[in-house]
Each structure stands twice: as structure tokens, then as C-alpha cells.
Write an enzyme that holds these catalytic residues in place. Structure first.
Site, PDB file in Angstrom:
ATOM      1  N   SER A 130       0.832  -1.201   0.000  1.00 44.40           N
ATOM      2  CA  SER A 130       0.000   0.000   0.000  1.00 44.40           C
ATOM      3  C   SER A 130       0.873   1.261   0.000  1.00 44.40           C
ATOM      4  CB  SER A 130      -0.966  -0.040   1.188  1.00 44.40           C
ATOM      5  OG  SER A 130      -2.008   0.892   1.048  1.00 44.40           O
ATOM      6  N   HIS A 143      -4.701  -1.495  -4.127  1.00 47.15           N
ATOM      7  CA  HIS A 143      -6.056  -1.916  -3.716  1.00 47.15           C
ATOM      8  C   HIS A 143      -7.066  -1.644  -4.831  1.00 47.15           C
ATOM      9  CE1 HIS A 143      -4.123  -2.283   0.089  1.00 47.15           C
ATOM     10  NE2 HIS A 143      -4.029  -0.992   0.285  1.00 47.15           N
TER      11      HIS A 143
END
Length: 242
Positions: A134, A170
Site C-alpha cells: 500500500s 487496492h
């Protein structure tokens, strides 16, 4: 050993809930460690939880998972002060640097304040494998989309730019990610780049994307660029299942 070329594995994965620990490392992290080419000793893996505020619980979860995996763990924190005397020296002594998720905007600001940005470049150039999830994926790139400022995603465009691309994470699990990433590239706010569904990573040698890899079935990676008509063009990439 260090890799012969600068190596980054930028991911939307690499950890999962553990059976006996809060975290356990999954196939993407295993690949990052394998890329370091260590034999005859435990691989040295250093955690930076800057994006999560150097939370002590976050650090503890890393150490538990690292010990269970047979790694030799360490960490670099910058809050409330750096926990090592020389960050560059510490990172250069590692085989793998693993960067956790959270606020990529906060991570970049604190890294620059404490010289971690320069230390990371030195480690990358020396062949230490850089990886993370991330925020720990976006940071290596020019920028990407982030929830650092609130629930409505914004663009961050002051990444370390070790890689001359944008990065979307994501991509399949957060509904704002795909349209915001595409819009930023279409407008020129971000350069062309690559995006990953959860469980997928991007392996770079130097500044070249070598392959996309996945620790989950049915997951994708994508190239996104600005087309001649000014619209975003998304192209699926081949993804190798680990």
C-alpha cells in the site's frame, strides 16, 4: 548478498492474518526475501512502519511474523526520534526493507525530514531489496492515490520517484481507487503507471517492470496511460501466480 540490479517489489499484499500471530508473511514477502539470494543464514529484514505512525503494536506484529518466518528482524522508526544512530548505515546492512501501509503523505514528509529518502535510494542502488504494501508500494513511485487526507481519495505526486511511474494499490477492493487513478493519469496529474489488485505485486529491476506476480487466484495488474484522446487507457498485464 545483494541483488545485482536495484530491485523493488511493490505490492498490495505480502501479509495475512496469522494462525498464532497477528500477522504472517505470505508469498509476495517470501518472493522479496528469495530475491535477496541469501543462503546459510537468516535473511535480514528491516521494517519501517512510518506510514502507521511507528505504532508499537504494528512493530510487534512485524517482529512476531518475522521470527515465525525465520528472518532476522529489525526496524527503523523516526518517532519520537530515530531509533538508530545512522539510518543509511542500518538500511545498507539489510537484505530486504519492508515498508508498511498507512499514510503515504505522512511517510514521505517524515522520511524527507529525517533523511530516510536518501537512505532508501542508497539501499536501492546497493541492491537491498525494497518491498512493502500500500503506502509501502506507492512510495517508490512518482505518486498515486491516497486516503492520507481523508475518506475521499486525493493524489500524492511527490513520491521518491525511484521508479518513473505512478502506482495504484487496492485496485479491486476500494471503489474509489480505479476511477481516481485513471482520472489523475488522464488529466496529467500523474504520469502513466501500474496498478495492482489486492494480493498482487510488481517486480522492477532497475526502473523496468519485469513482471506482475500474485499470491491470490484471479487477481490482476494493469498498465494505465493517457491515450491520444486524453482519456485513460487501461491494459491488463500478464500475472504469474506464485
Amino acid at each position: 548478498m545483494t541483488t545485482e540490479q536495484p530491485t523493488i517489489l511493490a505490492t498490495s499484499g505480502g501479509i495475512r492474518p496469522g494462525a498464532r500471530t497477528r500477522w504472517e508473511f505470505s508469498e509476495l514477502t517470501d518472493l522479496a526475501v528469495d530475491l535477496a539470494g541469501i543462503s546459510g543464514r537468516a535473511p535480514k529484514v528491516c521494517f519501517l512502519g512510518t506510514a502507521g505512525g511507528d505504532d508499537s503494536a504494528y512493530v510487534s506484529f512485524f517482529y512476531e511474523a518475522a521470527v515465525a518466518a525465520g528472518f532476522a528482524p529489525s526496524h527503523v522508526a523516526v518517532l519520537s526520534m530515530p531509533n538508530v544512530a545512522d539510518i543509511t548505515e542500518h538500511l545498507l546492512a539489510q537484505d530486504v526493507v519492508w515498508v508498511g501501509g498507512g499514510s503515504v503523505a505522512g511517510l514521505l514528509a517524515l522520511w524527507r525530514l529525517h533523511g530516510v529518502d536518501q537512505a532508501m535510494r542508497a539501499a536501492w542502488e546497493a541492491g537491498v531489496v525494497l518491498t512493502g504494501v500500500s503506502a509501502g508500494s506507492i512510495c517508490w513511485h512518482v505518486g498515486g492515490t491516497t486516503d492520507s487526507f481523508g475518506p475521499d481519495l486525493r493524489v500524492v505526486s511527490d513520491g521518491l520517484a525511484l521508479l518513473p511511474f505512478s502506482n495504484g494499490v487496492h485496485y479491486d477492493s476500494e471503489e474509489q481507487r480505479r476511477p481516481k487513478f485513471q482520472a489523475a493519469i488522464a488529466s496529467g496529474e500523474l504520469p502513466a503507471g501500474y496498478a495492482t489488485d489486492d494480493g498482487v505485486g510488481l517486480l522492477y529491476r532497475g526502473t523496468e517492470l519485469v513482471e506482475a506476480v500474485s499470491e491470490s487466484d484471479g487477481k490482476g495488474a494493469y498498465e494505465v496511460r493517457r491515450g491520444e484522446d486524453g482519456q485513460a487507457v487501461e491494459t491488463p498485464l500478464d500475472v504469474r501466480r506464485l
